[in-house]
Write a protein that holds these residues in place. Structure first.
Motif, PDB file in Angstrom:
ATOM      1  N   VAL A 271       6.618   4.457  15.639  1.00  0.00           N
ATOM      2  CA  VAL A 271       7.427   4.313  16.841  1.00  0.00           C
ATOM      3  C   VAL A 271       7.651   2.832  17.115  1.00  0.00           C
ATOM      4  CG1 VAL A 271       7.536   4.745  19.333  1.00  0.00           C
ATOM      5  CG2 VAL A 271       6.546   6.463  17.787  1.00  0.00           C
ATOM      6  N   GLY A 272       8.913   2.441  17.296  1.00  0.00           N
ATOM      7  CA  GLY A 272       9.238   1.049  17.540  1.00  0.00           C
ATOM      8  C   GLY A 272      10.164   0.883  18.719  1.00  0.00           C
ATOM      9  N   ILE A 273      10.419  -0.394  19.034  1.00  0.00           N
ATOM     10  CA  ILE A 273      11.338  -0.741  20.121  1.00  0.00           C
ATOM     11  C   ILE A 273      12.107  -1.983  19.707  1.00  0.00           C
ATOM     12  CG2 ILE A 273       9.575  -2.086  21.334  1.00  0.00           C
ATOM     13  CD1 ILE A 273      10.900  -1.259  23.967  1.00  0.00           C
ATOM     14  N   SER A 274      13.381  -2.037  20.067  1.00  0.00           N
ATOM     15  CA  SER A 274      14.219  -3.193  19.763  1.00  0.00           C
ATOM     16  C   SER A 274      14.937  -3.637  21.029  1.00  0.00           C
ATOM     17  CB  SER A 274      15.242  -2.843  18.675  1.00  0.00           C
ATOM     18  OG  SER A 274      16.174  -1.887  19.159  1.00  0.00           O
ATOM     19  N   GLY A 275      15.587  -4.787  20.908  1.00  0.00           N
ATOM     20  CA  GLY A 275      16.417  -5.256  22.008  1.00  0.00           C
ATOM     21  C   GLY A 275      15.670  -5.894  23.153  1.00  0.00           C
ATOM     22  N   ILE A 276      14.412  -6.304  22.940  1.00  0.00           N
ATOM     23  CA  ILE A 276      13.683  -6.990  24.010  1.00  0.00           C
ATOM     24  C   ILE A 276      13.526  -8.467  23.648  1.00  0.00           C
ATOM     25  CG2 ILE A 276      12.408  -4.851  24.445  1.00  0.00           C
ATOM     26  CD1 ILE A 276       9.907  -6.278  23.413  1.00  0.00           C
ATOM     27  N   ASP A 277      13.143  -9.265  24.621  1.00  0.00           N
ATOM     28  CA  ASP A 277      12.963 -10.703  24.418  1.00  0.00           C
ATOM     29  C   ASP A 277      11.597 -10.939  23.768  1.00  0.00           C
ATOM     30  OD1 ASP A 277      12.707 -13.448  24.523  1.00  0.00           O
ATOM     31  OD2 ASP A 277      13.403 -13.633  26.595  1.00  0.00           O
ATOM     32  N   THR A 278      11.566 -10.918  22.445  1.00  0.00           N
ATOM     33  CA  THR A 278      10.284 -11.077  21.741  1.00  0.00           C
ATOM     34  C   THR A 278       9.709 -12.473  21.918  1.00  0.00           C
ATOM     35  OG1 THR A 278      11.550 -11.515  19.721  1.00  0.00           O
ATOM     36  CG2 THR A 278      10.723  -9.283  20.034  1.00  0.00           C
ATOM     37  N   ARG A 279      10.533 -13.469  22.180  1.00  0.00           N
ATOM     38  CA  ARG A 279      10.026 -14.822  22.443  1.00  0.00           C
ATOM     39  C   ARG A 279       9.202 -14.828  23.735  1.00  0.00           C
ATOM     40  NH1 ARG A 279      10.812 -20.233  21.318  1.00  0.00           N
ATOM     41  NH2 ARG A 279      10.711 -21.652  23.081  1.00  0.00           N
ATOM     42  N   ALA A 280       9.732 -14.205  24.782  1.00  0.00           N
ATOM     43  CA  ALA A 280       8.994 -14.139  26.046  1.00  0.00           C
ATOM     44  C   ALA A 280       7.708 -13.341  25.884  1.00  0.00           C
ATOM     45  CB  ALA A 280       9.877 -13.510  27.125  1.00  0.00           C
ATOM     46  N   LEU A 281       7.773 -12.235  25.137  1.00  0.00           N
ATOM     47  CA  LEU A 281       6.588 -11.413  24.899  1.00  0.00           C
ATOM     48  C   LEU A 281       5.524 -12.204  24.129  1.00  0.00           C
ATOM     49  CD1 LEU A 281       4.974  -8.792  24.810  1.00  0.00           C
ATOM     50  CD2 LEU A 281       6.422  -8.031  22.906  1.00  0.00           C
ATOM     51  N   THR A 282       5.946 -12.934  23.107  1.00  0.00           N
ATOM     52  CA  THR A 282       5.003 -13.740  22.324  1.00  0.00           C
ATOM     53  C   THR A 282       4.339 -14.802  23.196  1.00  0.00           C
ATOM     54  OG1 THR A 282       6.258 -13.386  20.289  1.00  0.00           O
ATOM     55  CG2 THR A 282       4.766 -15.283  20.350  1.00  0.00           C
ATOM     56  N   ARG A 283       5.120 -15.453  24.022  1.00  0.00           N
ATOM     57  CA  ARG A 283       4.546 -16.480  24.913  1.00  0.00           C
ATOM     58  C   ARG A 283       3.539 -15.859  25.874  1.00  0.00           C
ATOM     59  NH1 ARG A 283       7.172 -21.449  25.347  1.00  0.00           N
ATOM     60  NH2 ARG A 283       6.660 -21.574  27.563  1.00  0.00           N
TER      61      ARG A 283
ATOM     62  N   SER B  51       0.860  -1.186   0.000  1.00  0.00           N
ATOM     63  CA  SER B  51       0.000   0.000   0.000  1.00  0.00           C
ATOM     64  C   SER B  51       0.895   1.234   0.000  1.00  0.00           C
ATOM     65  CB  SER B  51      -0.926  -0.001   1.225  1.00  0.00           C
ATOM     66  OG  SER B  51      -0.176   0.109   2.417  1.00  0.00           O
ATOM     67  N   ARG B  52       0.283   2.389   0.180  1.00  0.00           N
ATOM     68  CA  ARG B  52       1.004   3.648   0.028  1.00  0.00           C
ATOM     69  C   ARG B  52       1.886   4.011   1.208  1.00  0.00           C
ATOM     70  NH1 ARG B  52      -4.377   4.682   0.980  1.00  0.00           N
ATOM     71  NH2 ARG B  52      -4.914   6.060   2.747  1.00  0.00           N
ATOM     72  N   ARG B  53       1.780   3.272   2.341  1.00  0.00           N
ATOM     73  CA  ARG B  53       2.548   3.639   3.524  1.00  0.00           C
ATOM     74  C   ARG B  53       2.611   2.459   4.489  1.00  0.00           C
ATOM     75  NH1 ARG B  53       0.010   7.188   7.995  1.00  0.00           N
ATOM     76  NH2 ARG B  53       1.362   5.731   9.102  1.00  0.00           N
ATOM     77  N   ILE B  54       3.381   2.623   5.565  1.00  0.00           N
ATOM     78  CA  ILE B  54       3.375   1.669   6.672  1.00  0.00           C
ATOM     79  C   ILE B  54       2.164   1.969   7.550  1.00  0.00           C
ATOM     80  CG2 ILE B  54       4.585   0.940   8.753  1.00  0.00           C
ATOM     81  CD1 ILE B  54       7.212   1.514   7.330  1.00  0.00           C
ATOM     82  N   TRP B  55       1.426   0.912   7.921  1.00  0.00           N
ATOM     83  CA  TRP B  55       0.177   1.105   8.653  1.00  0.00           C
ATOM     84  C   TRP B  55       0.230   0.679  10.119  1.00  0.00           C
ATOM     85  CZ3 TRP B  55      -3.526   4.110   7.030  1.00  0.00           C
ATOM     86  CH2 TRP B  55      -3.688   4.334   5.657  1.00  0.00           C
ATOM     87  N   VAL B  56       1.200  -0.136  10.514  1.00  0.00           N
ATOM     88  CA  VAL B  56       1.213  -0.609  11.898  1.00  0.00           C
ATOM     89  C   VAL B  56       1.295   0.574  12.848  1.00  0.00           C
ATOM     90  CG1 VAL B  56       2.304  -2.774  11.222  1.00  0.00           C
ATOM     91  CG2 VAL B  56       3.742  -0.890  12.010  1.00  0.00           C
ATOM     92  N   ALA B  57       0.670   0.407  14.014  1.00  0.00           N
ATOM     93  CA  ALA B  57       0.709   1.476  15.016  1.00  0.00           C
ATOM     94  C   ALA B  57       2.064   1.531  15.707  1.00  0.00           C
ATOM     95  CB  ALA B  57      -0.389   1.268  16.049  1.00  0.00           C
ATOM     96  N   GLY B  58       2.740   0.403  15.795  1.00  0.00           N
ATOM     97  CA  GLY B  58       4.049   0.328  16.426  1.00  0.00           C
ATOM     98  C   GLY B  58       4.737  -0.952  16.010  1.00  0.00           C
ATOM     99  N   TYR B  59       6.050  -1.043  16.265  1.00  0.00           N
ATOM    100  CA  TYR B  59       6.825  -2.174  15.769  1.00  0.00           C
ATOM    101  C   TYR B  59       7.794  -2.642  16.850  1.00  0.00           C
ATOM    102  CZ  TYR B  59       8.748  -4.933  11.873  1.00  0.00           C
ATOM    103  OH  TYR B  59       9.117  -5.950  11.027  1.00  0.00           O
ATOM    104  N   VAL B  60       7.832  -3.973  17.076  1.00  0.00           N
ATOM    105  CA  VAL B  60       8.648  -4.563  18.127  1.00  0.00           C
ATOM    106  C   VAL B  60       9.528  -5.648  17.520  1.00  0.00           C
ATOM    107  CG1 VAL B  60       8.638  -5.719  20.370  1.00  0.00           C
ATOM    108  CG2 VAL B  60       6.771  -4.140  19.774  1.00  0.00           C
ATOM    109  N   VAL B  61      10.835  -5.509  17.640  1.00  0.00           N
ATOM    110  CA  VAL B  61      11.776  -6.500  17.114  1.00  0.00           C
ATOM    111  C   VAL B  61      12.854  -6.771  18.154  1.00  0.00           C
ATOM    112  CG1 VAL B  61      11.377  -5.707  14.761  1.00  0.00           C
ATOM    113  CG2 VAL B  61      13.336  -4.834  16.018  1.00  0.00           C
ATOM    114  N   ARG B  62      13.502  -7.934  18.006  1.00  0.00           N
ATOM    115  CA  ARG B  62      14.598  -8.247  18.915  1.00  0.00           C
ATOM    116  C   ARG B  62      15.904  -7.627  18.423  1.00  0.00           C
ATOM    117  NH1 ARG B  62      17.000 -14.193  20.064  1.00  0.00           N
ATOM    118  NH2 ARG B  62      18.523 -13.487  18.512  1.00  0.00           N
ATOM    119  N   ASP B  63      16.331  -8.029  17.230  1.00  0.00           N
ATOM    120  CA  ASP B  63      17.631  -7.587  16.710  1.00  0.00           C
ATOM    121  C   ASP B  63      17.466  -6.925  15.341  1.00  0.00           C
ATOM    122  OD1 ASP B  63      19.076  -8.632  18.888  1.00  0.00           O
ATOM    123  OD2 ASP B  63      19.068 -10.626  17.993  1.00  0.00           O
ATOM    124  N   PRO B  64      17.377  -5.604  15.281  1.00  0.00           N
ATOM    125  CA  PRO B  64      17.343  -4.931  13.979  1.00  0.00           C
ATOM    126  C   PRO B  64      18.714  -5.017  13.313  1.00  0.00           C
ATOM    127  CG  PRO B  64      17.461  -3.318  15.730  1.00  0.00           C
ATOM    128  CD  PRO B  64      17.319  -4.654  16.402  1.00  0.00           C
TER     129      PRO B  64
END
Length: 400
Positions: A109-121, A73-86
């Motif tokens: 607005v995003g955040i990196s460097g967190i334990d996304t596995r623990a968050l997903t669980r 689409s014409r832009r990024i739509w997510v409200a926020g983004y969470v990744v472990r290792d960018p």
């Protein structure tokens, strides 16, 4: 380069400390996870993710950068983004920019460097929750103030987001190859790959705003109507449901994807409900009751249709017999509907699958067969029979 602190706050009070990624500031939304190991650019630009803070379960994101060909689409739509290792570097010949540059460009607005596995669980255990990411000056806000903002935001239930992502003006994609005829597409958050696959099957694709009237559709006089994917709660889309009912009364063939499946369910008289944590990713197994085959599918939905699996039932609103055509092999969620007495069917997943598996591409051929049969005056039973066998895809798929 100095890293800046960021924090992800969940409505249950759980906090994840990390580093700012993308734009700085504050964002609120429903925290969900996506299981795809590839296709992050397509995920971010899928309008169905509007209003959601997306957690990538794949640990490394951004390795191949972004390009100008793969956005949905014409832009990024997510409200926020969470990744472990960018990724700190981009390594792909098609890349035109690093991912974080586009996140900043579109204010994500995003955040990196967190334990996304623990968050997903945690989300798997508790369900999708309201959340917020705070970075820059907002990272220094009092913990209680951050939590209050998270809890006071509106939830996804009851929210109509179609107007935020739909086109405001009609536009047309010309048909490729042999012309089938005019197709009306209701843009509820449509992906570009969907439009391309429809045009590749001979449809002159007329993309319409989400608030289009039935009078305009009748004036356009298309051979068929298509409802796209999109964000939000299907119970908050009464106008689109009534439009679809009028279309079914007119006898015009219909095909719906994702949000379009939920709205077909409502139009036929079934209810919808919110899933605990939804289906998001490109590895979801679905059983096709028409052919007995299992498809690996791309999905992104937090709501589902409440209809009985295994039985042919009467539409509660008088549209004849209906059956569940597809269901999830993970949790038996309805993944598709087929009307037997009116020319309409839908699936809950994404047959365009960019990026993702192409097992379900035959659905576009099934739809084309139905429309051609109806155009040429073939009775419904014969048209339905002609459209039950998966056809080999002859189009060129996404490079991803």
């Amino acid at each position: 380069m100095t890293r800046e602190r960021a924090v992800l706050v969940l409505e249950d009070g759980t906090r994840y400390e990390g580093w700012a990624y993308g734009a700085r500031g504050r964002t609120l939304g429903e925290v969900v996870f996506a299981t795809g190991m590839t296709g992050y650019q397509e995920t971010l630009t899928d309008p169905s993710y509007a209003g959601q803070i997306v957690v990538q379960t794949a640990p490394h994101i951004g390795n191949t950068g972004v390009n100008d060909e793969d956005p949905e689409s014409r832009r990024i739509w997510v409200a926020g983004y969470v990744v472990r290792d960018p990724s700190r570097m981009v390594s792909n010949w098609r890349a035109t920019a690093p991912l974080d540059e586009h996140l900043v460009r579109d204010g994500v607005v995003g955040i990196s460097g967190i334990d996304t596995r623990a968050l997903t669980r945690r989300i798997r255990d508790v369900g999708a929750m309201k959340g917020g990411i705070f970075s820059g000056p907002d990272a220094g806000l009092d913990d209680a103030a951050q939590l209050q903002m998270v809890r006071e935001q509106d939830g996804m239930a009851g929210k109509n987001l179609s107007a935020a992502v739909s086109t405001t003006d009609e536009y047309v994609l010309e048909a490729e190859g042999e012309l089938v005829g005019r197709l009306a597409v209701l843009d509820l958050g449509v992906k570009l790959s969907t439009l391309r696959y429809l045009a590749a099957r001979g449809f002159e694709v007329h993309v319409l705003p989400q608030d289009v009237s039935i009078e305009r559709i009748r004036e356009l006089d298309p051979l068929a109507l298509f409802y796209s994917n999109g964000p939000g709660d299907p119970s908050a889309s009464d106008a689109q449901v009534e439009l679809l009912r009028e279309n079914l009364r007119d006898g015009r063939p219909f095909f719906g994807i994702c949000f379009g499946n939920q709205l077909l369910g409502r139009a036929l008289g079934f209810g919808t409900y919110k899933l605990p944590f939804g289906h998001r990713g490109i590895n979801q197994p679905v059983f096709d009751t028409l052919t007995g085959t299992v498809e690996i599918t791309s999905q992104n939905h937090g709501f589902a249709v409440d209809a009985p699996i295994g039985d042919v039932v009467e539409s509660p609103l008088g549209f004849g017999r209906v059956e569940v055509s597809h269901f999830s092999l993970n949790d038996n969620v309805v993944e598709g509907l087929r009307a037997l007495d009116v020319p309409a069917f839908s699936v809950q997943y994404h047959p365009e699958a960019a990026a993702g598996p192409h097992d379900s591409m035959y659905l576009f051929d099934r739809f084309r067969d139905m429309v051609v049969a109806r155009r040429d005056g073939i009775p419904l039973d014969a048209a339905t029979a002609a459209a039950t066998t998966p056809a080999a895809d002859t189009t060129t798929g996404s490079s991803n």
